[in-house]
Design a protein around this motif. Structure first.
Motif, short mmCIF file in Angstrom:
data_model
loop_
_atom_site.label_atom_id
_atom_site.label_comp_id
_atom_site.label_asym_id
_atom_site.label_seq_id
_atom_site.Cartn_x
_atom_site.Cartn_y
_atom_site.Cartn_z
N ARG A 245 0.80 -1.22 0.00
CA ARG A 245 0.00 0.00 0.00
C ARG A 245 0.83 1.27 0.00
N GLY A 246 2.15 1.17 0.22
CA GLY A 246 2.99 2.35 0.21
C GLY A 246 2.99 3.03 -1.15
N ASP A 247 3.61 2.40 -2.14
CA ASP A 247 3.65 2.98 -3.49
C ASP A 247 2.29 2.94 -4.16
N LEU A 248 1.48 1.94 -3.84
CA LEU A 248 0.12 1.89 -4.40
C LEU A 248 -0.66 3.13 -3.98
N GLY A 249 -0.46 3.55 -2.72
CA GLY A 249 -1.14 4.74 -2.22
C GLY A 249 -0.60 6.03 -2.79
N VAL A 250 0.64 5.99 -3.30
CA VAL A 250 1.21 7.17 -3.94
C VAL A 250 0.67 7.30 -5.36
N GLU A 251 0.62 6.19 -6.08
CA GLU A 251 0.26 6.23 -7.50
C GLU A 251 -1.25 6.18 -7.74
N CYS A 252 -2.02 5.73 -6.75
CA CYS A 252 -3.47 5.72 -6.87
C CYS A 252 -4.06 6.71 -5.86
N PRO A 253 -5.23 7.27 -6.16
CA PRO A 253 -5.86 8.15 -5.16
C PRO A 253 -6.04 7.41 -3.84
N ALA A 254 -5.75 8.08 -2.74
CA ALA A 254 -5.79 7.44 -1.42
C ALA A 254 -7.13 6.79 -1.14
N GLU A 255 -8.21 7.41 -1.62
CA GLU A 255 -9.53 6.88 -1.31
C GLU A 255 -9.83 5.57 -2.04
N THR A 256 -9.02 5.23 -3.05
CA THR A 256 -9.26 3.98 -3.78
C THR A 256 -8.48 2.80 -3.19
N VAL A 257 -7.49 3.07 -2.34
CA VAL A 257 -6.64 1.99 -1.83
C VAL A 257 -7.42 0.95 -1.02
N PRO A 258 -8.32 1.34 -0.11
CA PRO A 258 -9.10 0.31 0.60
C PRO A 258 -9.93 -0.56 -0.33
N ILE A 259 -10.44 0.04 -1.39
CA ILE A 259 -11.24 -0.72 -2.35
C ILE A 259 -10.36 -1.69 -3.11
N LEU A 260 -9.17 -1.22 -3.52
CA LEU A 260 -8.23 -2.10 -4.23
C LEU A 260 -7.78 -3.24 -3.32
N GLN A 261 -7.58 -2.94 -2.04
CA GLN A 261 -7.18 -3.99 -1.09
C GLN A 261 -8.22 -5.10 -1.06
N LYS A 262 -9.48 -4.75 -0.96
CA LYS A 262 -10.54 -5.76 -0.92
C LYS A 262 -10.61 -6.53 -2.23
N LYS A 263 -10.42 -5.83 -3.34
CA LYS A 263 -10.46 -6.47 -4.65
C LYS A 263 -9.33 -7.50 -4.79
N ILE A 264 -8.13 -7.12 -4.36
CA ILE A 264 -6.97 -8.02 -4.47
C ILE A 264 -7.12 -9.22 -3.56
N VAL A 265 -7.55 -8.98 -2.32
CA VAL A 265 -7.73 -10.10 -1.38
C VAL A 265 -8.77 -11.07 -1.91
N LYS A 266 -9.87 -10.56 -2.41
CA LYS A 266 -10.93 -11.43 -2.94
C LYS A 266 -10.43 -12.24 -4.14
N ALA A 267 -9.70 -11.58 -5.04
CA ALA A 267 -9.20 -12.27 -6.23
C ALA A 267 -8.19 -13.34 -5.85
N GLY A 268 -7.31 -13.04 -4.89
CA GLY A 268 -6.33 -14.03 -4.45
C GLY A 268 -6.98 -15.22 -3.80
N ARG A 269 -7.96 -14.97 -2.95
CA ARG A 269 -8.63 -16.08 -2.28
C ARG A 269 -9.39 -16.94 -3.28
N CYS A 270 -10.04 -16.31 -4.25
CA CYS A 270 -10.77 -17.06 -5.27
C CYS A 270 -9.82 -17.98 -6.04
N ALA A 271 -8.60 -17.51 -6.28
CA ALA A 271 -7.62 -18.31 -7.02
C ALA A 271 -6.89 -19.30 -6.12
N GLY A 272 -7.10 -19.21 -4.82
CA GLY A 272 -6.38 -20.09 -3.90
C GLY A 272 -4.93 -19.70 -3.73
#
Length: 481
Positions: A245-272
């Motif tokens: 979230r360090g560089d991700l928070g720099v390159e993406c708007p701060a308000e989108t980082v929590p949403i991206l976090q949930k998206k990534i976690v969900k995608a990773g879990r779905c893929a195992g």
């Protein structure tokens, strides 16, 4: 030793946590995996820490994972004649390839690949996003900028180019040397920084496979917007991913980082595939003995989201309270996992199993264990595949990962819910059941009269062949099933 939680803790080692005593303290407090950050320290430093981890592992009889985190292609400005300058909104400024010391009007940016990727209107962020400039004119060796958000700019500050795919490899010459060293040393996971596209993962994978085959697993750090655009492909090519979230928070708007976090976690879990959430989780504990309430909530949110692991960086590497930070993270995870809403959220977010034998077996194992009130689920695995599929299901029962392979046992230390046990190879199902019963009783997961659920792949030793589900009851003597 068994943990009273499912989500894992990664602790970064550094000046504050380099001695064998400090490393043991972190492990006892709750660290499951240790991160060696190759952005700092010498190879000798990392080797010394690695040796201490393996000595601790031998003493404690518990597999411990080691994550070697490569620095990646850091973009930085050059030096200024006076050390730093002050830029105001609206100022003109120039980047170029000249090695001359910087002035109020210009500074070196020794990265021709950046100039090659620029277009008029492209924004550059400096010093972790504190300054912002926009390209007004550019060539192959320069860029004329307009300052949008000013501030102090000093020697070697970092540069980010959001929403632009740079024509650079994720592995610098330094990274390749570090990669060779980390693999030879015995690291279990390699973390690849600044992944932009699927081909970056393939490049690193080829280098690792050429050296040690699939003995070392690859974790891709997601910290560029372009990586999110290729999320499914990058996850598919990786063994795990990190929400950096360090560089991700720099390159993406701060308000989108929590949403991206949930998206990534969900995608990773779905893929195992395991997902790690990292950066500034308990940042105030670098200098304070307790976190802010917002930081405690941040760790809890990652656990509620379903992350396999949460990571401490400066808190344990350079902080004043490294053991307290791990202890606090452990306490937060335990508290969340006791919450009834945690189980409701975990069950509601479960993905349907893929139409494969291994997923059908793993889903059935979770359901059978729930129905019978089994004490635990045992995965007998040679490659880790059976354990990973079981973890994807997020069962209520602990997962005891029984393997004859020490490398696999260490790798699975990163995986949600997996308690790793090293044991000898087995020749038949009866021998596997006997060894499984002994292992779960030794570590306190089950006792005489308890039901246990076992999954494995037959023939034994073949990777990815999860096809066996057995239910057994430990007999009253505790000697067998």
């Amino acid at each position: 030793m068994r943990r009273s939680r499912n989500a894992k803790i990664i602790a970064t080692l550094g000046p504050a946590s380099s001695t064998p005593q400090a490393i043991e303290g972190l492990f006892i407090a709750g660290a499951d995996v240790f991160r060696l950050n190759f952005s700092h320290g010498s190879h000798a430093d990392h080797q010394e820490r690695y040796n201490a981890i393996r000595a601790l592992e031998k003493e404690r009889g518990r597999p411990i994972g080691v994550l070697a985190d490569l620095q990646g292609p850091k973009l930085r400005v050059g030096n200024f004649a006076d050390g730093k300058i002050r830029l105001e909104n609206g100022d003109a400024f120039r980047f170029d390839l000249s090695s001359e010391l910087g002035t109020q009007e210009r500074v070196s940016l020794p990265h021709p690949e950046v100039f090659a990727a620029l277009t008029v209107g492209t924004d550059l962020l400096l010093d972790d996003g504190r300054l912002r400039m926009r390209v007004e004119h550019h060539g192959s060796d320069f860029a004329e900028m307009r300052v949008l958000v000013g501030g102090d700019l000093s020697n070697h500050k970092g540069v980010n180019v959001p929403n632009v795919i740079l024509p650079i490899s994720p592995l610098t010459d330094k990274d390749k040397l570090d990669l060779d060293f980390a693999v030879d040393m015995g690291a279990d996971w390699i973390a690849l920084s600044f992944v932009q596209r699927p081909s970056d993962v393939l490049e690193a994978r080829k280098l690792i496979n050429r050296k040690v085959g699939n003995r070392v697993r690859l974790l891709s750090k997601l910290e560029k917007p372009s990586a999110i655009e290729h999320l499914a492909e990058i996850i598919d090519l990786s063994d795990a991913v990190m929400v950096a979230r360090g560089d991700l928070g720099v390159e993406c708007p701060a308000e989108t980082v929590p949403i991206l976090q949930k998206k990534i976690v969900k995608a990773g879990r779905c893929a195992g595939k395991p997902v790690v959430v990292a950066t500034q989780m308990l940042d105030s504990m670098v200098h304070a003995p307790t976190p802010t309430r917002a930081e405690a909530s941040d760790v809890a949110t990652a656990v509620y989201d379903g992350a396999d692991a949460v990571m401490l960086s400066g808190e344990t590497a350079a902080g004043d309270y490294p053991i307290d930070a791990v202890t606090m993270m452990h306490r937060i995870i335990v508290q969340v996992e006791k919450d009834d809403h945690y189980r409701l959220i975990t069950d509601a977010s479960r993905s349907l199993p893929n139409a494969t034998t291994r997923d059908a077996i793993s889903a059935a194992a979770r359901q059978v264990a729930h129905t019978l009130g089994a004490a635990c689920i045992i995965t007998y695995t040679a490659s880790g595949s059976t354990t990973l599929r079981a973890a994807r299901e997020r069962p209520e029962q602990p997962i005891v990962s029984l393997t004859p392979n020490i490398e696999v046992a260490r790798q699975m230390a990163l995986v949600w819910g997996a308690h790793c046990v090293l044991g000898p190879e087995v020749r038949n199902v009866g021998e596997m059941l006997e060894r499984a019963a002994k292992a779960v009783q030794k570590d306190g997961f089950a006792g005489p009269g308890d039901s246990i659920v076992i999954t494995a792949g037959v023939p034994f030793g073949c990777s990815g062949t999860t096809n066996l589900l057995r239910v057994a009851e430990i007999d009253d003597t505790g000697e067998g099933v």
